[in-house]
Scaffold this motif. Structure first.
Motif: not given
Length: 548
Positions: A501-505, A457
């Motif tokens: 980028n606040d997408a899942p890493q 997350k």
């Protein structure tokens, strides 16, 4: 810390703290001592009649929003006999109050009799005498305490209205141990019947299987006959659960009798009765602090896990079902289960014992497993480093008291990274897969270098250490790294990133592990003020030769 208590009195929220032998008023500005010399025991509280009532195990206290007093100091004085003649008799009215040594008799004077016989002998003193509404001083009468007789110097007159008592005598007749039956209680529950709430008290170590209830919504009046012995003597009442119109009484398990009883109420011509019937046998409670409601389901702790008290959809009979299957293997090995305490907060049932929390999640989808001995079990988590000995949930905030007297709060109202630290120390979080044989424990496998990883997350500060544990070793780090998001509000030049980028890493493993039969993957974060969460783990492998 023995207890944190909350009440809303006349629209105003108040808080009390029972620490050691002292009771404090608790406000935003700190603690103010209200009294000292109390029993150093865990107790309980309830709200009734715009007052907060506190049980300490040695005292029964009342807080009205400004001051605290002992209830037995000025409890209700019962009128035990009415309309008696001077020689005695009359009609029985109130029962004796366990909390008060005082009683009141009313008489019909006849204008001639000077000796008035009370309804008790061994009277200690006369408190007050009223004749036709006026107080008569002590110089106008004498007391024969052994005989229970008041002798007037001059005869009280006959009543102005025929048949209406005009002589009222209030006297002291203490009974050894009566007040302690209530003062030593530690458990309380408010249960309604007949249009008026009663409070039921138990937890007295001298009477472990008995509970008492007040009358007419007055928590200062506990009649000496308003009690019930629940089940076998010597087996403690541990707690109460509301179930519709019934009140479930949960006892400890003595291996032979029913452990759960059901109390109802019945209206009669003379008042309200509270009949008790046996319910379930076999699962008893082990901790008085473990009772709570999760998603309107009553839960409590037994020696074999956390159980729910439910009603069968077919027979409507009460039964218990295990809800903590996923953590039972560890929970049931705890050595101090009897001192476990719980809170229901934000959709979680949190059970704390020896600074370790076993958490049942009422927000996730329930899992249906035959091993649960019931319909379903909750998703469960395990927390460490929470030294709670009592809890208090207030408007979405969770407070807890510690054994050394601290009051702490879960840090959930902060939006910065400080919320992911415990008093400046790291909160260690760890997720682990099972020790997986990939469907065949007789074939050796190899995790290939490409294609395996974990999706975490996104947080402003985050990272992970990935461990692999196989049947050939105790585990080692196969990958570690940070995974931060860029923010102007929190720039750390030692680990600066331009990732916005606040997408899942994703963190790939990029490692090869050969010839294992079973493998467990552990993903851990131990960074200070770092958030951590996992969306998924992928492991790719090839299958090799049979194990020899």
């Amino acid at each position: 810390m023995n207890g944190l208590y909350r009440g809303v009195l006349k629209g105003r929220e108040v808080f009390l703290c029972h620490g050691g032998t002292k009771l404090y008023q608790w406000t935003d500005s700190g603690l103010t001592q209200l009294c000292d010399g109390l029993a150093n025991k865990r107790g309980s509280s309830f709200v009734m009649n715009d007052k907060l009532w506190v049980l300490t195990g040695g005292e029964y206290l009342c807080y009205d929003g400004s001051a605290v007093r002992r209830v037995d100091a000025d409890a209700y004085v019962p009128t035990t006999t009415i309309a008696a003649k001077p020689a005695g008799g009359g009609q029985s009215y109130d029962a004796v109050n366990l909390l008060s040594p005082k009683r009141r008799n009313t008489f019909l004077g006849d204008g001639a009799a000077k000796a008035f016989q009370l309804d008790a002998t061994g009277v200690q003193a006369v408190e007050e005498i009223k004749v036709n509404g006026g107080v008569w001083g002590a110089d106008r009468y004498s007391l024969d305490g052994n005989a229970g007789r008041v002798n007037f110097n001059e005869a009280p007159p006959a009543p102005p209205v025929t048949g209406v008592p005009n002589v009222e005598i209030t006297f002291r007749k203490p009974v050894d141990g009566y007040a302690d039956r209530i003062n030593k209680c530690t458990l309380s529950v408010v249960y309604g019947g007949g249009g008026s709430d009663r409070v039921f008290l138990s937890g007295n170590p001298d009477h472990p299987s008995t509970d008492w209830h007040c009358e007419t919504g007055d928590p200062t009046y506990f009649p000496d006959l308003s009690y019930s012995r629940i089940g076998a003597d010597g087996t403690r009442i541990m707690g109460y659960c509301r179930m519709g119109d019934d009140l479930a009484i949960v006892k400890e398990d003595n291996r032979q009798d029913a452990t759960i009883y059901l109390r109802g109420y019945t209206m009669t011509d003379t008042g309200v009765l509270f009949p008790v019937r046996a319910g379930v046998a076999g699962v008893g409670a082990v901790a008085v602090g473990s009772f709570g409601y999760l998603v309107d389901e009553p839960l409590f702790l037994s020696r074999t896990g956390v159980y729910a008290l439910t009603a069968s959809n077919i027979t409507a009979m009460r039964q218990v079902q295990n809800r903590s299957y996923y953590v039972d293997a560890r929970l049931t090995r705890e050595h101090d289960l009897q001192n476990a305490v719980c809170a229901v907060w934000n959709g979680y049932y949190i059970l704390c014992v020896d600074s370790r929390c076993y958490v049942l999640d009422g927000r996730q989808n329930k899992t249906y497993k035959p091993q649960s001995y019931g319909d379903f079990v909750y998703e469960c988590y395990y927390w460490e480093g929470v030294p709670a000995v009592c809890f208090l949930e207030v408007n979405g905030s969770l407070y807890f008291g510690t054994a050394n007297g601290r009051i702490c709060r879960f840090y959930t109202d902060r939006e910065d990274t400080a919320r992911y630290a415990d008093d400046g120390a790291a909160i260690v979080a760890r997720w682990a897969t099972k020790s997986d044989d990939d469907g065949d424990f007789m074939r050796k496998k190899t995790m290939v270098k490409r294609g395996s990883g974990v999706m975490i997350k996104p947080y402003a500060r985050s990272g992970a250490k990935i461990y692999a544990r196989t049947d050939r070793d105790v585990g080692r780090v196969i990958r570690s790294g940070t995974m931060d998001l860029f923010s102007w509000e929190d720039i750390d030049f030692e680990r600066i990133t331009f990732n916005g980028n606040d997408a899942p890493q994703v963190i790939p493993f990029n490692v090869k592990r050969k010839k294992y039969l079973t493998m467990q993957l552990l993903i851990e974060n131990d960074g200070v003020s770092e958030g951590f969460g996992i969306y998924g783990i992928i492991k790719r492998y090839t299958v090799g030769n049979y194990n020899k």
